[in-house]
Design an enzyme around this catalytic site. Structure first.
Site, PDB file in Angstrom:
ATOM      1  N   ASP A  15       0.833  -1.212   0.000  1.00  0.00           N
ATOM      2  CA  ASP A  15       0.000   0.000   0.000  1.00  0.00           C
ATOM      3  C   ASP A  15       0.865   1.257   0.000  1.00  0.00           C
ATOM      4  O   ASP A  15       1.971   1.255   0.538  1.00  0.00           O
ATOM      5  CB  ASP A  15      -0.896  -0.036   1.246  1.00  0.00           C
ATOM      6  CG  ASP A  15      -2.057   0.941   1.127  1.00  0.00           C
ATOM      7  OD1 ASP A  15      -2.314   1.455   0.017  1.00  0.00           O
ATOM      8  OD2 ASP A  15      -2.701   1.194   2.151  1.00  0.00           O
ATOM      9  N   ASN A  63     -10.729  -2.926  -6.238  1.00  0.00           N
ATOM     10  CA  ASN A  63      -9.963  -1.888  -6.948  1.00  0.00           C
ATOM     11  C   ASN A  63     -10.570  -1.466  -8.288  1.00  0.00           C
ATOM     12  O   ASN A  63     -10.186  -0.444  -8.848  1.00  0.00           O
ATOM     13  CB  ASN A  63      -8.502  -2.345  -7.189  1.00  0.00           C
ATOM     14  CG  ASN A  63      -7.649  -2.315  -5.932  1.00  0.00           C
ATOM     15  OD1 ASN A  63      -6.666  -3.036  -5.815  1.00  0.00           O
ATOM     16  ND2 ASN A  63      -7.999  -1.473  -4.975  1.00  0.00           N
TER      17      ASN A  63
HETATM   18  C1  FPP Z   1      -1.997   0.331  -3.124  1.00  0.00           C
HETATM   19  O1  FPP Z   1      -1.566   1.665  -3.228  1.00  0.00           O
HETATM   20  C2  FPP Z   1      -1.495  -0.443  -4.211  1.00  0.00           C
HETATM   21  C3  FPP Z   1      -2.275  -1.020  -5.165  1.00  0.00           C
HETATM   22  C4  FPP Z   1      -3.732  -0.907  -5.205  1.00  0.00           C
HETATM   23  C5  FPP Z   1      -1.686  -1.784  -6.251  1.00  0.00           C
HETATM   24  C6  FPP Z   1      -0.411  -2.512  -5.971  1.00  0.00           C
HETATM   25  C7  FPP Z   1       0.238  -2.668  -7.280  1.00  0.00           C
HETATM   26  C8  FPP Z   1       1.551  -2.600  -7.557  1.00  0.00           C
HETATM   27  C9  FPP Z   1       2.576  -2.505  -6.493  1.00  0.00           C
HETATM   28  C10 FPP Z   1       2.048  -2.593  -8.956  1.00  0.00           C
HETATM   29  C11 FPP Z   1       1.690  -3.759  -9.801  1.00  0.00           C
HETATM   30  C12 FPP Z   1       1.969  -5.072  -9.191  1.00  0.00           C
HETATM   31  C13 FPP Z   1       2.788  -6.036  -9.700  1.00  0.00           C
HETATM   32  C14 FPP Z   1       2.850  -7.367  -9.050  1.00  0.00           C
HETATM   33  C15 FPP Z   1       3.603  -5.819 -10.878  1.00  0.00           C
HETATM   34  P1  FPP Z   1      -2.650   2.792  -3.240  1.00  0.00           P
HETATM   35  O2  FPP Z   1      -2.891   3.198  -4.641  1.00  0.00           O
HETATM   36  O3  FPP Z   1      -3.886   2.352  -2.511  1.00  0.00           O
HETATM   37  O4  FPP Z   1      -1.904   3.916  -2.472  1.00  0.00           O
HETATM   38  P2  FPP Z   1      -2.547   5.012  -1.525  1.00  0.00           P
HETATM   39  O5  FPP Z   1      -3.118   4.293  -0.329  1.00  0.00           O
HETATM   40  O6  FPP Z   1      -1.383   5.863  -1.192  1.00  0.00           O
HETATM   41  O7  FPP Z   1      -3.581   5.736  -2.336  1.00  0.00           O
END
Ligand code: FPP
Length: 228
Positions: A15, A63
């Site tokens: 996250d 998501n």
């Molecule tokens: C949460 O950050 C992260 C995600 C919803 C996606 C995780 C994806 C990746 C790390 C990249 C793709 C994955 C792979 C395996 C190649 P957020 O967007 O919720 O962050 P925030 O809480 O700061 O808004």
């Protein structure tokens, strides 16, 4: 503190990509790109440390409600990652597994994932398990429905046997980066006795040193599994 106990199975809720980008005046997709670059670094670190199975939460079933542009970018990053995986990680005897309802993904992405899973199915050194369109509650509901259909008795063991990850065991440690202290529907059934580690560090900044800190912290935990 030192690392004297290596968890066999580690789950990570990655996250903080969005906030990491916003703090730098960039758009959220840029944060996901950086987050995606960080995946390789942590996969190598975990496997080098002796972790057998790594389960990463890449895209939850919730998501999809993010802005279309962000969902598209995440799908594009996943496509790129899995394509690269087939060429690279395969050589290192790593088995790729993707948990989640893959039917909602594009045909192209489904095919790339299936190819990666098929090509690596006999690899035994490590398992890289990635949650895509994954939701823990849905996984439990699916398992129970399968049992009802087959006429088998619903027990703790039979539910467990019908989860995506049965053959990989349950996570010993679940790490969540980005400051929130919750599971957000990640491996709910399997995580019943997992040790939880929360850190404020945002996922793109979660480097080898931070991973080691989580392992150090885990080394100090006494696991009782409900016993004394
Ligand atoms: C949460 O950050 C992260 C995600 C919803 C996606 C995780 C994806 C990746 C790390 C990249 C793709 C994955 C792979 C395996 C190649 P957020 O967007 O919720 O962050 P925030 O809480 O700061 O808004």
């Amino acid at each position: 503190m030192e690392i004297n106990k290596i968890p066999s199975h580690v789950g990570i809720i990655m996250d903080g990509n969005g906030r990491w980008a916003t703090l730098r005046g960039k758009n959220r997709s840029y944060g996901h790109k950086k987050g995606s670059d960080n995946v390789d670094r942590i996969v190598s670190q975990a496997f080098d440390a002796g972790v057998k199975t790594l389960s990463l939460y890449a895209f939850s079933s919730e998501n999809w409600s993010r802005p279309k542009e962000e969902v598209d970018e995440l799908m594009r990053l996943l496509e790129k990652y899995f394509k690269k995986f087939i060429g690279k990680v395969l050589k290192n005897n790593v088995r790729l597994f993707v948990m989640g309802d893959l039917t909602a993904l594009s045909d192209k992405l489904q095919k790339i994932i299936e190819d990666g899973m098929r090509a690596s199915k006999d690899n035994v050194a490590h398992v890289l398990n990635i949650g895509v369109n994954y939701g823990g509650r849905q996984e439990i509901v699916n398992a129970v429905n399968k049992l009802i259909k087959s006429g088998r008795e619903v027990t703790e063991k039979s539910i467990s046997e019908n989860l995506y990850t049965y053959e990989f065991g349950e996570p010993d440690l679940i790490i969540r980066t980005g400051g929130e202290c919750r599971l957000s529907n990640f491996m709910l059934y399997q995580g019943a006795y997992s040790e939880l580690y929360f850190t404020d560090v945002l996922w793109p900044d979660f480097d080898e040193k931070e991973f080691d800190k989580a392992l150090e912290n885990y080394s100090g935990r006494v696991r009782r599994f409900g016993k004394v």
